[in-house]
Design an enzyme around this catalytic site. Sequence first.
Site, PDB file in Angstrom:
ATOM      1  N   HIS A 178     -27.369  21.338   0.227  1.00 27.43           N
ATOM      2  CA  HIS A 178     -27.570  21.905  -1.098  1.00 27.43           C
ATOM      3  C   HIS A 178     -26.641  23.077  -1.343  1.00 27.43           C
ATOM      4  CE1 HIS A 178     -29.888  22.597  -4.709  1.00 27.43           C
ATOM      5  NE2 HIS A 178     -29.926  23.890  -4.422  1.00 27.43           N
ATOM      6  N   LYS A 228       0.051   5.414  -6.036  1.00 27.54           N
ATOM      7  CA  LYS A 228      -0.981   5.461  -7.092  1.00 27.54           C
ATOM      8  C   LYS A 228      -1.870   6.684  -6.930  1.00 27.54           C
ATOM      9  CE  LYS A 228      -4.689   4.274  -6.071  1.00 27.54           C
ATOM     10  NZ  LYS A 228      -5.231   2.952  -5.883  1.00 27.54           N
ATOM     11  N   ARG A 258     -11.182  -9.596 -21.207  1.00 21.18           N
ATOM     12  CA  ARG A 258     -11.819 -10.809 -21.733  1.00 21.18           C
ATOM     13  C   ARG A 258     -13.337 -10.756 -21.527  1.00 21.18           C
ATOM     14  NH1 ARG A 258      -9.240 -14.935 -17.197  1.00 21.18           N
ATOM     15  NH2 ARG A 258     -10.237 -13.973 -15.403  1.00 21.18           N
ATOM     16  N   ARG A 264     -15.322  -6.560 -13.098  1.00 29.49           N
ATOM     17  CA  ARG A 264     -16.166  -7.691 -12.723  1.00 29.49           C
ATOM     18  C   ARG A 264     -16.375  -7.677 -11.202  1.00 29.49           C
ATOM     19  NH1 ARG A 264     -16.827 -12.625 -15.280  1.00 29.49           N
ATOM     20  NH2 ARG A 264     -14.911 -12.481 -16.508  1.00 29.49           N
ATOM     21  N   THR A 279      -6.337  -2.489   1.981  1.00 29.49           N
ATOM     22  CA  THR A 279      -5.480  -2.078   3.099  1.00 29.49           C
ATOM     23  C   THR A 279      -6.225  -1.943   4.426  1.00 29.49           C
ATOM     24  OG1 THR A 279      -3.972  -0.990   1.612  1.00 29.49           O
ATOM     25  CG2 THR A 279      -3.945  -0.221   3.884  1.00 29.49           C
ATOM     26  N   GLU A 284     -26.407  15.143  -2.149  1.00 26.27           N
ATOM     27  CA  GLU A 284     -27.803  15.246  -1.692  1.00 26.27           C
ATOM     28  C   GLU A 284     -28.726  14.320  -2.473  1.00 26.27           C
ATOM     29  OE1 GLU A 284     -29.842  19.041  -2.392  1.00 26.27           O
ATOM     30  OE2 GLU A 284     -28.320  19.529  -3.881  1.00 26.27           O
ATOM     31  N   CYS A 343      -1.520   1.805  -3.034  1.00 27.83           N
ATOM     32  CA  CYS A 343      -2.486   2.889  -2.790  1.00 27.83           C
ATOM     33  C   CYS A 343      -1.871   4.279  -2.745  1.00 27.83           C
ATOM     34  CB  CYS A 343      -3.194   2.682  -1.444  1.00 27.83           C
ATOM     35  SG  CYS A 343      -3.459   0.981  -0.972  1.00 27.83           S
ATOM     36  N   ASP A 396      -3.537  -9.510   2.442  1.00 28.29           N
ATOM     37  CA  ASP A 396      -3.730 -10.080   1.099  1.00 28.29           C
ATOM     38  C   ASP A 396      -3.250 -11.524   0.985  1.00 28.29           C
ATOM     39  OD1 ASP A 396      -4.608  -7.556   0.486  1.00 28.29           O
ATOM     40  OD2 ASP A 396      -3.169  -7.186  -1.116  1.00 28.29           O
ATOM     41  N   TYR A 425      -9.358  -3.142 -10.737  1.00 30.64           N
ATOM     42  CA  TYR A 425      -9.018  -1.880 -10.066  1.00 30.64           C
ATOM     43  C   TYR A 425      -7.768  -1.243 -10.695  1.00 30.64           C
ATOM     44  CZ  TYR A 425     -11.608  -3.085  -5.683  1.00 30.64           C
ATOM     45  OH  TYR A 425     -12.529  -3.382  -4.735  1.00 30.64           O
ATOM     46  N   CYS A 465       0.828  -1.207   0.000  1.00 32.62           N
ATOM     47  CA  CYS A 465       0.000   0.000   0.000  1.00 32.62           C
ATOM     48  C   CYS A 465       0.858   1.251   0.000  1.00 32.62           C
ATOM     49  CB  CYS A 465      -0.941  -0.001   1.212  1.00 32.62           C
ATOM     50  SG  CYS A 465      -1.863   1.538   1.328  1.00 32.62           S
ATOM     51  N   GLU A 491      -7.503   2.261 -12.917  1.00 36.76           N
ATOM     52  CA  GLU A 491      -6.833   3.395 -12.259  1.00 36.76           C
ATOM     53  C   GLU A 491      -5.650   3.891 -13.090  1.00 36.76           C
ATOM     54  OE1 GLU A 491      -8.056   2.522  -7.626  1.00 36.76           O
ATOM     55  OE2 GLU A 491      -6.037   1.994  -8.231  1.00 36.76           O
TER      56      GLU A 491
HETATM   57  P1  NDP Z   1      -8.511  -7.558 -10.202  1.00 36.61           P
HETATM   58  O1  NDP Z   1      -8.714  -8.918  -9.711  1.00 36.61           O
HETATM   59  O2  NDP Z   1      -9.310  -6.427  -9.691  1.00 36.61           O
HETATM   60  O3  NDP Z   1      -8.677  -7.549 -11.796  1.00 36.61           O
HETATM   61  C1  NDP Z   1      -7.966  -8.450 -12.605  1.00 36.61           C
HETATM   62  C2  NDP Z   1      -8.344  -8.214 -14.055  1.00 36.61           C
HETATM   63  O4  NDP Z   1      -7.538  -9.038 -14.867  1.00 36.61           O
HETATM   64  C3  NDP Z   1      -9.801  -8.575 -14.364  1.00 36.61           C
HETATM   65  O5  NDP Z   1     -10.261  -7.683 -15.339  1.00 36.61           O
HETATM   66  C4  NDP Z   1      -9.677  -9.984 -14.931  1.00 36.61           C
HETATM   67  O6  NDP Z   1     -10.645 -10.300 -15.875  1.00 36.61           O
HETATM   68  C5  NDP Z   1      -8.348  -9.897 -15.646  1.00 36.61           C
HETATM   69  N1  NDP Z   1      -7.651 -11.189 -15.761  1.00 36.61           N
HETATM   70  C6  NDP Z   1      -7.245 -11.986 -14.748  1.00 36.61           C
HETATM   71  N2  NDP Z   1      -6.606 -13.064 -15.219  1.00 36.61           N
HETATM   72  C7  NDP Z   1      -6.600 -12.943 -16.572  1.00 36.61           C
HETATM   73  C8  NDP Z   1      -6.102 -13.741 -17.624  1.00 36.61           C
HETATM   74  N3  NDP Z   1      -5.443 -14.870 -17.392  1.00 36.61           N
HETATM   75  N4  NDP Z   1      -6.278 -13.316 -18.888  1.00 36.61           N
HETATM   76  C9  NDP Z   1      -6.939 -12.162 -19.140  1.00 36.61           C
HETATM   77  N5  NDP Z   1      -7.435 -11.349 -18.174  1.00 36.61           N
HETATM   78  C10 NDP Z   1      -7.264 -11.736 -16.907  1.00 36.61           C
HETATM   79  O7  NDP Z   1      -6.954  -7.316 -10.022  1.00 36.61           O
HETATM   80  P2  NDP Z   1      -6.052  -6.014  -9.965  1.00 36.61           P
HETATM   81  O8  NDP Z   1      -4.714  -6.486 -10.371  1.00 36.61           O
HETATM   82  O9  NDP Z   1      -6.656  -4.881 -10.712  1.00 36.61           O
HETATM   83  O10 NDP Z   1      -6.067  -5.637  -8.435  1.00 36.61           O
HETATM   84  C11 NDP Z   1      -5.693  -6.614  -7.463  1.00 36.61           C
HETATM   85  C12 NDP Z   1      -6.356  -6.320  -6.153  1.00 36.61           C
HETATM   86  O11 NDP Z   1      -5.729  -5.215  -5.567  1.00 36.61           O
HETATM   87  C13 NDP Z   1      -7.829  -5.946  -6.246  1.00 36.61           C
HETATM   88  O12 NDP Z   1      -8.665  -7.050  -6.233  1.00 36.61           O
HETATM   89  C14 NDP Z   1      -8.021  -5.084  -5.046  1.00 36.61           C
HETATM   90  O13 NDP Z   1      -8.377  -5.905  -3.977  1.00 36.61           O
HETATM   91  C15 NDP Z   1      -6.656  -4.480  -4.819  1.00 36.61           C
HETATM   92  N6  NDP Z   1      -6.626  -3.078  -5.245  1.00 36.61           N
HETATM   93  C16 NDP Z   1      -7.459  -2.190  -4.645  1.00 36.61           C
HETATM   94  C17 NDP Z   1      -7.459  -0.871  -5.034  1.00 36.61           C
HETATM   95  C18 NDP Z   1      -8.387   0.089  -4.372  1.00 36.61           C
HETATM   96  O14 NDP Z   1      -8.905  -0.212  -3.321  1.00 36.61           O
HETATM   97  N7  NDP Z   1      -8.634   1.253  -4.974  1.00 36.61           N
HETATM   98  C19 NDP Z   1      -6.578  -0.371  -6.084  1.00 36.61           C
HETATM   99  C20 NDP Z   1      -5.771  -1.405  -6.666  1.00 36.61           C
HETATM  100  C21 NDP Z   1      -5.803  -2.687  -6.245  1.00 36.61           C
HETATM  101  P3  NDP Z   1     -12.140 -10.763 -15.474  1.00 36.61           P
HETATM  102  O15 NDP Z   1     -12.874  -9.544 -15.081  1.00 36.61           O
HETATM  103  O16 NDP Z   1     -12.670 -11.331 -16.750  1.00 36.61           O
HETATM  104  O17 NDP Z   1     -11.999 -11.760 -14.396  1.00 36.61           O
END
Ligand code: NDP
Length: 458
Positions: free
Chosen positions: A434, A51, A198, A204, A310, A439, A48, A302, A177, A43, A181
């Site tokens: 307001h 970023k 995909r 998702r 976090t 609101e 976090c 994690d 995420y 983080c 971002e």
């Molecule tokens: P996520 O799990 O959020 O997203 C992974 C993405 O990669 C999805 O779109 C998924 O597709 C795709 N994917 C996964 N495997 C494959 C594959 N083999 N081929 C093609 N596409 C694939 O992971 P992130 O890396 O974005 O973030 C990891 C974690 O970090 C988050 O889950 C979150 O908990 C944390 N995080 C939180 C933040 C916040 O609070 N603001 C900011 C950044 C990270 P599909 O949708 O089809 O499954």
Amino acid sequence: MRRFDYDLITIGAGSGGVRASRMAGSYGAKVAVIESSRVGGTCVMRGCVPKKLLVIGSHFGDAFEDAAGFGWSVDVRGHDWPALIAAKNKELDRLETVYHSLLKNAGNHLIEGRGVLADAHTVEVNGKRMTGEKILVAVGGWPAVPNIPGREHLFTSNEALDLTQRPERVVIWGGGYIAVEFAGIFRALGSEVHIIIRADRVLRGFDGDVRTHLQDELVKKGIKIHPHTWIVGVSKAADCTEVTLDNGSVIRADGVMSATGRAPNTANLGLEEAGVLLAESGAVAVDGWNKSNVDSIYAVGDVTDRINLTPVAIAEGRMFAETHFNKNPMQMDYTNVASAVFSQPQIGSVGLSEEDARAVHEVNVYRTSFKAMKHTLSGRNERILMKLVVDAKTDRVLGCHMVGDDAPEIIQGLAVALKCGATKSQFDATIGIHPTSAEEFVTMREPIAKPTPGGEKQ
Ligand code: NDP
């Protein structure tokens, strides 16, 4: 005489490990904290914090443009990416010093090196063995990069935060995420951005309307989204990186980022040797008390792959310390944990999505989409989405979702309301502030039409 060198050995000085160790230390425990990289963890050092600094930095572009509608003439001469990275790094150095002091002030012994479990009470680090009555595994996660030809040409969020140059053309693989971002950061600073997903839509797991709304806004900003698409190979050409998609087309880019998820950091940690059971994902399998199947070994954050945020890791660390070092047993409640996505526009969300709520409840859904007051003068074609998902029988608000400026700031307050079990009538009885966007959350009166059994909305 102590039976062990330490009351607690924590492996990993990230958010969860530091919170648990500091609190245990403050309750009088003798604690060693082992860290192989920088204190602060994902983080603070690779996630976090840096970023968000980049998100804030990239937002100014839109602000300068919007200012014109309010009478400002702004002469923007461009953005200095290395200057932003240097300023961000300076802040991380400061935070690392703060984290070192926090551990020191709590009486923790920080040991720099890679800790590996030798048995249920023993950790080896830098060739030395030490024993702990309890061991806390808090090693977090690491980017998971698909195994495709040219994988070595991909960078992840780790490297994205330290690129020496901003790629003028960037392909981002994944729609979670991290993908949305970083897409926002690069696009706002002027890059051509492609997102390869995909699925049909980004994010998702989030509410369907939120996913659609964000995707529409990303497209409006000029981000090119390629749904139902895979990258099959990446190769270096003379002046660019070529990204080959499963449909045969090739995108020429200056950088290719993998944001395809993160995996628990459990490889070569001695967990199997110590008898610790791992889930299929590689996560340490723990119970509601953060305990693995081995009585002396616990895990938070994690590495347990529960809710990978976090504040959740921090809460788990706190509750572990309260339970074991302050005779105050505490278990985490994983319901109604709010989260934010610092995309552009931002998302704030707490509680159930409409889809998850409908699976178990009869629900009423309230939804509004509107232009923020600022954009009546700025002329920006951006809309806010707000949505409430309400249990039709009990009137309890099950989910609040927002896409738009300040969504995370607004949803944090609503998360308190949901934790208190607020009903829609109580939302209605709340007087709005307001003129604000927020609101709208207390003035949505008519539910939207219910979906028909075939799934289509009437
Ligand atoms: P996520 O799990 O959020 O997203 C992974 C993405 O990669 C999805 O779109 C998924 O597709 C795709 N994917 C996964 N495997 C494959 C594959 N083999 N081929 C093609 N596409 C694939 O992971 P992130 O890396 O974005 O973030 C990891 C974690 O970090 C988050 O889950 C979150 O908990 C944390 N995080 C939180 C933040 C916040 O609070 N603001 C900011 C950044 C990270 P599909 O949708 O089809 O499954």
